[in-house]
Scaffold this active site. Structure first.
Site, PDB file in Angstrom:
ATOM      1  N   LYS A 141       0.839  -1.202   0.000  1.00  0.00           N
ATOM      2  CA  LYS A 141       0.000   0.000   0.000  1.00  0.00           C
ATOM      3  C   LYS A 141       0.872   1.250   0.000  1.00  0.00           C
ATOM      4  CE  LYS A 141      -0.267  -0.198   5.047  1.00  0.00           C
ATOM      5  NZ  LYS A 141      -1.072  -0.721   6.170  1.00  0.00           N
ATOM      6  N   TYR A 150      17.496  29.695   9.095  1.00  0.00           N
ATOM      7  CA  TYR A 150      16.325  30.435   9.555  1.00  0.00           C
ATOM      8  C   TYR A 150      16.290  30.486  11.078  1.00  0.00           C
ATOM      9  CZ  TYR A 150      14.111  30.326   4.921  1.00  0.00           C
ATOM     10  OH  TYR A 150      13.813  30.501   3.605  1.00  0.00           O
TER      11      TYR A 150
HETATM   12  C1  LIG Z   1      -0.381  -1.751   6.860  1.00  0.00           C
HETATM   13  C2  LIG Z   1      -1.006  -3.018   7.261  1.00  0.00           C
HETATM   14  C3  LIG Z   1      -0.246  -4.183   7.395  1.00  0.00           C
HETATM   15  C4  LIG Z   1       1.261  -4.186   7.317  1.00  0.00           C
HETATM   16  O1  LIG Z   1       1.760  -3.687   8.532  1.00  0.00           O
HETATM   17  P1  LIG Z   1       3.328  -3.563   8.830  1.00  0.00           P
HETATM   18  O2  LIG Z   1       3.387  -3.125  10.230  1.00  0.00           O
HETATM   19  O3  LIG Z   1       3.840  -2.545   7.877  1.00  0.00           O
HETATM   20  O4  LIG Z   1       3.921  -4.897   8.588  1.00  0.00           O
HETATM   21  C5  LIG Z   1      -0.912  -5.363   7.644  1.00  0.00           C
HETATM   22  N1  LIG Z   1      -2.262  -5.393   7.798  1.00  0.00           N
HETATM   23  C6  LIG Z   1      -3.018  -4.275   7.707  1.00  0.00           C
HETATM   24  C7  LIG Z   1      -4.484  -4.382   7.903  1.00  0.00           C
HETATM   25  C8  LIG Z   1      -2.422  -3.053   7.469  1.00  0.00           C
HETATM   26  O5  LIG Z   1      -3.165  -1.946   7.402  1.00  0.00           O
END
Ligand SMILES: *Cc1c(COP(=O)(O)O)cnc(C)c1O
Length: 366
Positions: free
Chosen positions: A36, A256
């Protein structure tokens, strides 16, 4: 000749696939890959096919659009959408052979209607809320479902799924509670498999890996066991080129608002990376760059504020540095998790915030 770009992000596909293989080898069940948010900002179009070559056959995205973009690159893989199916989307799922992770009864009704319309069984993951209060059927919805099995007409629940709240805290009793809840739920779905563990969940007792694990972060090199050394290979390296080097007198302020004052005569390198590149402004005075010369690695503390496109580093005493050289800002010496500590963030946010204007180089033969 191509000009050397001001900033380069190297993404090590070999490290990522090696990490995935190491995770998959932790258990006898199956291991998917969570890609994702453009594979945590690192480039799903390059990473997902590399993982498929390494043997991964199941992928999770968050959005349907992400799944649709991957479909032509992963013609045979199972692709699941964590956000599930929204009204009007069911046809795009079925026509592209994408599987929703269903998290509510209204969503289940959509998917069941689509199955009945097509007169065929449609696969689905069914997600249950066992403590996150985010997505997943609530205990009340589960009761309704048990009393009305017709709600599942046409739906083939291949997996019951939940998500761990505190997987990175091995002693937290919540882990065991959530495990027990999904085990109980599974009894009502005899044909379904269980999916429970994210990256950190895979480092809990073996049963947490269950039938299908869903690692993301650990594949990309983040530490799934924050209380212990990182068992994964680092997969990213961000380097920025030095645009200018100047000598400043004791007492001179830098950047800055002048939040850093030279305690001695100092040499300052100005590097072509800033917060527009995901190098957080919060890192002002808090991080460091690393300069490699032969076998020597020198630490150059970040001094002053991070600007939009520029950051200043104290290179006093590092004799070899010259304009055009690079400092490593994320990498072996400053892993994303360490940078996250300095920025009061987490490694996930560091990776997904990485900017789009770097030259991206993918290492490894895929
Ligand atoms: C993002 C996500 C994962 C992966 O999690 P990590 O901590 O990056 O391994 C797995 N299951 C769901 C439902 C998620 O949203």
């Amino acid at each position: 000749m191509n000009p050397t770009p001001p900033a380069t992000l190297e993404i090590d596909l070999t490290a990522i696939t090696t990490n995935w293989r190491a995770l998959a080898a932790r258990h006898s069940g199956q291991t998917a890959a969570v890609v994702k948010a453009d594979a945590y900002g690192l480039g799903a179009a390059r990473i997902a096919p590399a993982l498929a070559k390494a043997g991964c056959t199941q992928f999770f995205t968050a959005h349907l659009s992400e799944a649709l973009a991957l479909r032509p690159l992963l013609p045979r893989a199972a692709i699941m959408v964590l956000h599930g199916v929204l009204p009007g989307e069911a046809v795009m799922f079925t026509e592209n052979n994408i599987i929703p992770v269903i998290s509510s009864l209204p969503e289940l009704a959509l998917w069941s209607a689509e199955a009945q319309y097509r007169s065929r069984k449609l696969p689905a993951f069914l997600q249950f809320d066992t403590g996150m209060s985010r997505l997943g059927l609530s205990p009340e919805e589960f009761t309704i479902l048990r009393e009305n099995p017709g709600l599942l007409t046409g739906v083939n629940v291949t997996h019951v799924m939940t998500h761990l709240v505190n997987a990175e805290l091995p002693n937290d009793p919540m882990n065991e509670r959530q495990y027990e809840r999904i085990r109980t739920i599974k009894q009502y779905f005899p044909g379904a498999k269980i999916s429970l563990a994210n990256s950190s969940g895979m480092f809990l007792p073996a049963k947490f890996c269950a039938d299908l694990a869903r690692p993301g972060a650990a594949m990309y090199g983040l530490n799934p066991t924050p209380a212990q050394p990182n068992p994964m290979l680092n997969a990213v390296r961000l380097s920025g080129r030095i645009l200018a080097i100047r000598e400043i007198e004791t007492g001179t302020k830098v950047g800055y608002n002048g939040i850093w004052t030279a305690p001695r005569r100092s040499t300052i390198a100005t590097v072509a990376v800033g917060y527009a590149d995901g190098y957080f402004r919060r890192l002002g005075n808090k991080a460091a760059g690393y300069y490699t010369h032969g076998f020597d690695v020198y630490t150059a503390p970040l001094v002053g504020r991070v600007s939009m496109d520029l950051t200043t580093f104290d290179i006093t005493g590092i004799a070899e540095v010259k304009i055009g050289d690079s400092l490593e800002l994320i990498g072996k010496n400053t892993p994303p998790d360490d940078l996250a500590l300095a920025a009061t963030s987490n490694g996930y946010e560091i990776l997904t915030s990485l900017g789009k204007r770097f030259q991206r180089q993918y290492l490894g033969a895929f």
